[in-house]
Scaffold this motif. Structure first.
Motif, short mmCIF file in Angstrom:
data_model
loop_
_atom_site.label_atom_id
_atom_site.label_comp_id
_atom_site.label_asym_id
_atom_site.label_seq_id
_atom_site.Cartn_x
_atom_site.Cartn_y
_atom_site.Cartn_z
N MET B 106 78.71 89.42 102.97
CA MET B 106 77.83 88.67 103.87
C MET B 106 78.61 87.70 104.74
O MET B 106 78.38 87.61 105.93
CB MET B 106 76.79 87.91 103.05
N VAL B 107 79.52 86.96 104.12
CA VAL B 107 80.24 85.93 104.87
C VAL B 107 81.19 86.58 105.89
O VAL B 107 81.26 86.17 107.04
CB VAL B 107 81.01 85.00 103.92
N ILE B 108 81.92 87.60 105.45
CA ILE B 108 82.91 88.20 106.35
C ILE B 108 82.22 88.91 107.52
O ILE B 108 82.76 88.97 108.61
CB ILE B 108 83.84 89.16 105.56
N PHE B 109 80.99 89.37 107.31
CA PHE B 109 80.27 90.07 108.37
C PHE B 109 79.65 89.11 109.39
O PHE B 109 79.29 89.52 110.49
CB PHE B 109 79.19 90.96 107.75
N LEU B 110 79.54 87.83 109.02
CA LEU B 110 78.82 86.85 109.84
C LEU B 110 79.25 86.79 111.32
O LEU B 110 78.38 86.75 112.20
CB LEU B 110 78.94 85.47 109.19
N PRO B 111 80.55 86.81 111.66
CA PRO B 111 80.93 86.66 113.08
C PRO B 111 80.32 87.71 113.99
O PRO B 111 80.23 87.51 115.20
CB PRO B 111 82.46 86.78 113.06
N ILE B 112 79.91 88.84 113.43
CA ILE B 112 79.35 89.91 114.24
C ILE B 112 78.10 89.43 114.99
O ILE B 112 77.76 89.97 116.04
CB ILE B 112 79.01 91.13 113.34
N THR B 113 77.44 88.39 114.49
CA THR B 113 76.20 87.96 115.12
C THR B 113 76.44 86.94 116.24
O THR B 113 75.53 86.65 117.00
CB THR B 113 75.27 87.28 114.10
N ILE B 114 77.65 86.39 116.32
CA ILE B 114 77.88 85.29 117.26
C ILE B 114 78.35 85.85 118.60
O ILE B 114 79.19 86.75 118.65
CB ILE B 114 78.93 84.32 116.69
N SER B 115 77.81 85.30 119.66
CA SER B 115 78.11 85.85 120.99
C SER B 115 79.59 85.65 121.32
O SER B 115 80.22 84.65 120.94
CB SER B 115 77.23 85.18 122.04
N VAL B 117 81.01 84.85 123.97
CA VAL B 117 81.27 83.65 124.75
C VAL B 117 81.47 82.45 123.83
O VAL B 117 82.42 81.67 123.97
CB VAL B 117 80.10 83.38 125.73
N VAL B 118 80.59 82.32 122.84
CA VAL B 118 80.72 81.21 121.89
C VAL B 118 82.02 81.34 121.11
O VAL B 118 82.76 80.36 120.94
CB VAL B 118 79.50 81.17 120.94
N TRP B 167 89.41 88.74 114.34
CA TRP B 167 88.47 87.86 113.65
C TRP B 167 87.03 88.33 113.86
O TRP B 167 86.21 88.33 112.96
CB TRP B 167 88.65 86.43 114.18
N LEU B 172 83.02 94.65 111.23
CA LEU B 172 82.16 95.77 111.63
C LEU B 172 82.66 97.06 110.99
O LEU B 172 81.89 97.85 110.44
CB LEU B 172 82.18 95.88 113.16
#
Lengths: 280, 295
Positions: B106-115, B117-118, B167, B172
């Motif tokens: 769950m934690v390692i997959f988290l960045p996939i949701t962040i745009s 640009v951010v 990162w 994915l």
């Protein structure tokens, strides 16, 4: 033989822990640092870049929200993402039904045309799309953003819909048709219900893609009132802004909705991305 | 025969909304950009056909070569960085070598949701003089004047961007590979273990071969995806300093929307499509050869 094997697997376990903890730390630390830095004012950030906020304040949020026009951008993001996702799900499901349950030979061709789209990037069409939209008056309008959103969501969505609906027994459709239902009725009364799991998967994947989309809104709109969150954040918190506190606040504003979304939908997301690869 | 006519009508009624939008937004513009690539524009107005001139100028432009090379670096990072790392992460979770595999996933997959640009702006801050990375290096090395200079180096300017791409996207592949590993029958793994195979042997001899098909598909996605990268690079460096971190999509953007040369920009996008399709065909050919060898 056995003790050596055990030693080896102990070594692997240790390696697994170290490796996974390292990856987790690299993933989380930047986000945690961003979050607590957003509660610090400029001076404190310059003096103690790593320190915990001494006088936590929400002033950055207040300023970023107002000066960056984040409210308008958030509403636009909801509109673009909402309509884009709804129509992608609806149209892909209808296309998936027609391409798998009607038995026409042309279906194979159309299916091939849709899968081709998986390899086509926005860059390949952005110039002609811009010219077309300026000519027919869709440039700098919300519809002019939503239509490409629907289109770019379709290839993956049609693929997922087809592979799911193909698995629904033909007899279910045939029985309803013999009972006098039209195919359109079958779609709305049976397919939409039976295929609801794949609809959820498509919806979640499309939502994610649309919410984070940048280049279409960036190129196809010019007015500040048309910006989505990523575009607004880029122009507000971009390289020219020197107020770090406000930048952090803007970045957190962009991140929070997705963290909430992730907490709610991570199971669907993980299975959705996994499935996407299985279904080729 | 009323039923068959109703069937035909329904078929098109259900298919057309998706098909029309898809054809008019994606397929038609691709054809149009092929035509536009032979034209020249001035101030938003078409001024004439120029044959292959745009292509000839692009292919000789050192700025384009730079962008192409940077795209190649992104591609190599995706195929030989993200995919192997993804396999390793997925394997560690698949074999349950740690407790709480669900948490790590769950934690390692988290960045996939962040745009993107951010992500780009966040990492810019991390590498800035008041950033997380810079100040951690200062503390660890005891050098209070350390700053990140790598952006300014012509040869290494892409490195921070490549790190951020790792990162963002490695997880994915992790998720895709994990889903496929879970379909390997556990008896296969057990049999290998009874034969005395260690983790490394199981990974290289049992798990990776059974993933061959998925590895092939993810390489295709990695290749086509690497030509897509616009937002991250654009928000992080804008292609600069000079054009050290420019990629083809930024080159395209500059010529089309800053210099308003739509013909030139279209030619760039045609070249991008051709390169991408060529690489995918090549990957498919290599995969076919490898498959034949093992059959």
């Amino acid at each position: 033989m056995k003790p050596m094997n055990q030693n080896m697997s102990r070594g692997w376990r240790l390696f697994a822990y170290v490796f996974l903890f390292a990856f987790t730390a690299i993933t989380l630390f930047p986000l945690i640092w961003m979050l607590y830095s957003s509660f610090k004012l400029q001076g404190e950030i310059m003096l103690y870049p790593l320190g915990w906020p001494r006088n936590p304040t929400v002033k950055n949020y207040h300023d970023a929200w107002r000066m960056g026009n984040m409210g308008v951008a958030a509403i636009n993001s909801v509109i673009y993402t909402g309509f884009g996702t709804f129509f992608t799900v609806f149209f892909s499901l209808a296309a998936g039904f027609s391409l798998t349950k009607f038995g026409y030979s042309s279906s194979r061709v159309y299916f091939g045309v849709f899968t081709l789209g998986l390899l086509i990037t926005v860059n390949a069409v952005i110039t002609p799309l811009f010219i077309m939209q300026t000519r027919i008056g869709l440039y700098d309008t919300r519809i002019g953003v939503i239509i490409p959103y629907i289109a770019f969501g379709l290839p993956m969505a049609v693929l997922l819909a087809c592979s799911y609906i193909r698995g629904i027994p033909d007899s279910l459709v045939e029985a309803a048709v013999i009972d006098g239902a039209t195919y359109v009725q079958v779609f709305f009364r049976i397919i939409v219900v039976v295929a609801s799991p794949v609809m959820a998967t498509i919806a979640v994947l499309t939502f994610l893609r649309n919410w984070n989309e940048f280049i279409l809104v960036f190129i196809l709109t010019s007015g500040e009132s048309m910006r989505s969150l990523p575009v607004a954040i880029n122009s507000f918190a971009g390289r020219l802004n020197v107020n770090y506190g406000m930048q952090f606040a803007a970045l957190v504003i962009g991140t929070i909705p997705m963290i909430v979304f992730y907490i709610g939908a991570h199971n669907l997301l993980i299975s959705g991305f996994g499935e996407g690869a299985l279904k080729e | 025969m009323v039923e068959t006519r109703d069937k035909r009508v329904s078929y098109y009624l259900l298919l057309l909304p998706a098909l029309v939008i898809y054809l008019s937004v994606i397929i038609f513009p691709i054809g149009l950009s092929g035509v536009l690539s032979f034209t020249r524009w001035r101030n938003f107005v078409l001024t004439g056909f120029v044959g292959f001139d745009n292509y000839l100028v692009i292919l000789r432009d050192p700025e384009f070569h730079r962008a192409l090379w940077n795209n190649v670096q992104i591609m190599l990072t995706s195929v030989f960085g993200q995919i192997p790392l993804g396999v390793l992460l997925a394997y560690l979770l698949f074999r349950k070598l740690v407790r709480g595999t669900r948490f790590f996933e769950m934690v390692i997959f988290l960045p996939i949701t962040i745009s993107a640009v951010v992500v780009a702006l966040l990492w810019n801050r991390i590498f800035s003089p008041v950033g997380l990375y810079t100040n951690m290096v200062r503390v660890l090395t005891g050098n209070p004047d350390y700053v990140v200079r790598i952006f300014e180096n012509q040869d290494w300017a892409m490195v921070p961007i490549l790190v951020v791409l790792l990162w963002m996207h490695t997880s994915l592949y992790m998720v895709m590979f994990l889903a496929n590993m879970q379909r390997i029958p556990s008896s296969t793994i057990e049999a290998a273990k009874l034969d005395g195979a260690g983790e490394f042997t199981i990974l290289t001899r049992v798990v990776v071969p059974s993933l061959a098909n998925v590895l092939f598909i993810s390489s295709i996605f990695a290749i086509s995806g690497s030509f897509k990268s616009f937002d991250l690079v654009f928000a992080m460096t804008g292609g600069g300093p000079v054009n050290y971190t420019s990629v083809m999509s930024i080159y395209l953007y500059r010529h089309t929307f800053t210099f308003n040369n739509f013909g030139y920009g279209s030619a760039v996008s045609v070249i991008m499509v051709v390169i991408s399709v060529g690489l995918i065909t090549l990957t498919r050919w290599i995969y076919g050869r490898v498959q034949k060898k093992y059959d």
